[in-house]
Scaffold this motif. Structure first.
Motif, mmCIF file in Angstrom:
data_model
loop_
_atom_site.group_PDB
_atom_site.id
_atom_site.type_symbol
_atom_site.label_atom_id
_atom_site.label_comp_id
_atom_site.label_asym_id
_atom_site.label_seq_id
_atom_site.Cartn_x
_atom_site.Cartn_y
_atom_site.Cartn_z
ATOM 1 N N MET A 1 0.772 -1.148 -0.165
ATOM 2 C CA MET A 1 0.024 -0.126 -0.123
ATOM 3 C C MET A 1 0.694 1.411 0.038
ATOM 4 N N SER A 2 0.693 2.055 -0.678
ATOM 5 C CA SER A 2 1.161 3.487 -0.944
ATOM 6 C C SER A 2 1.304 4.208 0.266
ATOM 7 N N ALA A 3 2.515 4.789 0.681
ATOM 8 C CA ALA A 3 2.868 5.488 2.044
ATOM 9 C C ALA A 3 2.206 6.866 1.873
ATOM 10 N N SER A 4 1.974 7.484 0.547
ATOM 11 C CA SER A 4 1.312 8.551 0.477
ATOM 12 C C SER A 4 1.029 8.793 -0.878
ATOM 13 N N PRO A 5 -0.002 9.988 -1.323
ATOM 14 C CA PRO A 5 -0.589 10.000 -2.506
ATOM 15 C C PRO A 5 0.223 10.802 -3.336
ATOM 16 N N SER A 41 -5.387 -8.084 -0.375
ATOM 17 C CA SER A 41 -4.436 -9.203 -0.790
ATOM 18 C C SER A 41 -3.100 -8.594 -1.140
ATOM 19 N N GLU A 42 -1.917 -9.474 -1.216
ATOM 20 C CA GLU A 42 -0.730 -9.041 -1.505
ATOM 21 C C GLU A 42 -0.889 -8.807 -3.038
ATOM 22 N N ARG A 43 -1.677 -9.211 -3.962
ATOM 23 C CA ARG A 43 -1.592 -8.837 -5.273
ATOM 24 C C ARG A 43 -2.230 -7.636 -5.479
ATOM 25 N N THR A 44 -3.189 -6.995 -4.461
ATOM 26 C CA THR A 44 -3.764 -5.757 -4.874
ATOM 27 C C THR A 44 -2.692 -4.797 -4.335
ATOM 28 N N ARG A 45 -2.252 -4.998 -3.188
ATOM 29 C CA ARG A 45 -1.306 -4.201 -2.467
ATOM 30 C C ARG A 45 -0.105 -3.902 -3.622
ATOM 31 N N ALA A 46 0.355 -4.789 -4.335
ATOM 32 C CA ALA A 46 1.518 -4.873 -5.447
ATOM 33 C C ALA A 46 1.034 -4.089 -6.510
ATOM 34 N N ALA A 47 -0.286 -4.324 -6.958
ATOM 35 C CA ALA A 47 -0.684 -3.532 -8.012
ATOM 36 C C ALA A 47 -0.952 -1.933 -7.793
ATOM 37 N N LEU A 48 -1.300 -1.721 -6.377
ATOM 38 C CA LEU A 48 -1.576 -0.035 -6.190
ATOM 39 C C LEU A 48 -0.062 0.434 -5.909
ATOM 40 N N ASP A 49 0.760 -0.376 -5.344
ATOM 41 C CA ASP A 49 2.068 0.176 -4.997
ATOM 42 C C ASP A 49 2.791 0.361 -6.653
ATOM 43 N N ALA A 50 2.640 -0.303 -7.611
ATOM 44 C CA ALA A 50 3.238 -0.182 -8.678
ATOM 45 C C ALA A 50 2.638 0.978 -9.497
ATOM 46 N N ALA A 51 1.111 1.076 -9.522
ATOM 47 C CA ALA A 51 0.712 2.215 -10.129
ATOM 48 C C ALA A 51 0.969 3.607 -9.329
ATOM 49 N N HIS A 58 -3.608 7.460 -4.951
ATOM 50 C CA HIS A 58 -4.436 6.702 -4.341
ATOM 51 C C HIS A 58 -5.134 7.106 -3.110
ATOM 52 N N ILE A 59 -6.626 7.179 -3.297
ATOM 53 C CA ILE A 59 -7.535 7.666 -2.456
ATOM 54 C C ILE A 59 -8.428 6.620 -2.110
ATOM 55 N N VAL A 60 -8.499 6.324 -0.881
ATOM 56 C CA VAL A 60 -9.616 5.502 -0.478
ATOM 57 C C VAL A 60 -11.057 6.339 -0.193
ATOM 58 N N VAL A 61 -12.120 6.020 -0.747
ATOM 59 C CA VAL A 61 -13.201 6.694 -0.680
ATOM 60 C C VAL A 61 -14.358 5.582 0.096
ATOM 61 N N THR A 62 -14.933 6.071 1.462
ATOM 62 C CA THR A 62 -15.586 5.199 1.861
ATOM 63 C C THR A 62 -16.819 5.834 2.568
ATOM 64 N N GLY A 63 -17.966 4.834 2.907
ATOM 65 C CA GLY A 63 -19.027 5.261 3.651
ATOM 66 C C GLY A 63 -18.995 5.474 4.847
ATOM 67 N N ARG A 64 -17.883 4.714 5.415
ATOM 68 C CA ARG A 64 -17.641 4.790 6.882
ATOM 69 C C ARG A 64 -16.983 6.118 7.447
ATOM 70 N N ALA A 65 -17.165 6.421 8.481
ATOM 71 C CA ALA A 65 -16.953 7.642 8.988
ATOM 72 C C ALA A 65 -15.372 7.422 9.508
ATOM 73 N N VAL A 66 -14.772 8.508 9.772
ATOM 74 C CA VAL A 66 -13.130 8.346 10.220
ATOM 75 C C VAL A 66 -13.213 7.305 11.364
ATOM 76 N N PRO A 67 -13.977 7.619 12.658
ATOM 77 C CA PRO A 67 -13.697 6.397 13.564
ATOM 78 C C PRO A 67 -13.630 5.121 13.206
ATOM 79 N N TRP A 68 -14.467 4.871 12.099
ATOM 80 C CA TRP A 68 -14.631 3.550 11.666
ATOM 81 C C TRP A 68 -13.658 3.069 10.504
#
Length: 285
Positions: A1-5, A41-51, A58-68
Motif C-alpha cells: 500500500m502506498s505510503a502517500s498519494p 490481498s498481496e496482489r492488490t497491494r502490489a498493483a497499487l504500489d506499482a501504480a 490512491h485515495i480511499v473513498v468510503t461510506g464509513r466515518a473516520v472513527p470506523w
C-alpha cells in the motif's frame, strides 16, 4: 500500500517507466478494496504500489466515518488522503487530521425521521457523531454488523441530538434495504440525502452530499481532474463517484444499480478485481 498519494508530473525519461494511465485511483473500501475478511490481498497491494510508483495517487473513498476507518487504514499502512462518511469528511491518514467535515443539521434530521415514520412506521436508528473520535450510537432494534467496529447503545432517541452528527443509519422490520431507501427518498428526499451503502445500511445524509463531492475536494488538493480518475466500487452510494470519475469500474459482487452504469465490470473483491484492472492498464503502457 502506498505510503502517500504521489502526484505524477508526467512520464519519466526514456530509461524509466511511463506514467500510469490515470493520475488518481479512487477505491471504495468494503466490498471493493477489502476482501470479505477485511484484508487487502498481496496482489492488490502490489498493483497499487506499482501504480503509485509510476505517479498515480490512491485515495480511499468510503461510506464509513473516520472513527470506523482510521484503524483499518493504519493496519494497511495507508498514509494518504481518505474520503469518509459518504464524502462528509476528508481525512489525512498520515497526520491523523480531519481536513474537512460536513455535518447533518440535527433539527432537519429529526424532522426527517418523524416524517419518514409517519409513512413507513417505526424505524431503528443509529447515528454517527462528527470528529476523528466520534462515537457511533445504536438505538433499540438496530442490527449492528458483526465485527470489531465499536458502537455505544442508547435507549432514548433524544441522545442522538446532543452532539454534531455526520449521518443517521436506519433499518426497518419489514422493508428491505432497497425498499426502505426508495420509501425514504419519497418521504424525506427534500430534507436529506438517502443512500443504500451496503447490506442493512441505509443512511440519511446532509442534502446534496455524495462521495463525489468529497472526492472532488480531495482531488482538488492534489490538482487532479475528474477525467484523470479511475474509480472502483460496489454499492449504489458509489454511483455519484462513477458519474464524476473518468472511468468507473464495478466489482463483480456489486449491486445491480452500479453494474448497470459501470464502464467496466471486474472480478469480485475476493478475486483481486482491482489488481486485474490495474495490472492490465500498466501492461498497456
Amino acid at each position: 500500500m502506498s505510503a502517500s498519494p504521489a502526484v505524477p508530473s508526467g512520464p519519466s525519461g526514456p530509461s524509466g517507466p511511463a506514467a500510469f494511465p490515470y493520475r488518481l485511483i479512487a477505491t471504495d473500501l468494503d466490498g471493493t478494496l477489502l476482501r470479505s475478511d477485511d484484508t487487502v490481498s498481496e496482489r492488490t497491494r502490489a498493483a497499487l504500489d506499482a501504480a503509485t510508483a509510476r505517479g498515480a495517487a490512491h485515495i480511499v473513498v468510503t461510506g464509513r466515518a473516520v472513527p470506523w476507518t482510521k484503524q483499518i487504514l493504519a493496519n494497511l499502512g495507508y498514509r494518504g488522503l481518505a474520503v469518509c462518511a459518504q464524502g462528509a469528511q476528508v481525512y489525512d491518514a498520515g497526520s491523523g487530521r480531519l481536513l474537512t467535515s460536513v455535518t447533518l443539521d440535527r433539527r432537519v434530521a429529526e424532522q426527517a425521521l418523524l416524517r419518514l415514520e409517519k409513512e413507513v412506521g417505526t424505524v431503528a436508528v443509529a447515528a454517527s457523531r462528527d470528529g476523528v473520535d466520534g462515537e457511533v450510537l445504536a438505538g433499540p432494534g438496530y442490527r449492528v454488523h458483526d465485527g470489531p467496529l465499536p458502537y455505544v447503545p442508547f435507549e432514548n432517541r433524544e441522545t442522538i441530538w446532543r452532539q454534531p452528527l455526520n449521518k443517521l443509519y436506519i433499518q426497518h422490520g419489514q422493508l428491505d434495504d432497497d425498499e426502505l431507501a426508495k420509501a425514504a427518498r419519497a418521504a424525506v428526499g427534500d430534507l436529506v440525502g438517502v443512500v443504500m451503502a451496503g447490506e442493512g445500511i441505509v443512511e440519511l445524509l446532509p442534502l446534496g452530499l455524495t462521495k463525489a463531492k468529497g472526492l472532488a475536494l480531495a482531488a482538488r488538493r492534489l490538482k487532479i481532474r475528474a477525467a484523470e480518475t479511475i474509480a472502483f466500487g460496489d454499492m449504489p452510494n458509489d454511483l455519484p463517484m462513477f458519474a464524476w470519475a473518468g472511468r468507473g469500474v464495478a466489482m463483480e459482487n456489486a449491486h445491480e444499480e452500479l453494474l448497470t452504469v459501470a464502464d467496466e465490470v471486474t472480478a469480485s473483491n475476493d478475486e483481486d478485481g482491482i489488481a486485474l484492472v490495474l495490472e492490465r492498464l500498466a501492461a498497456a503502457r
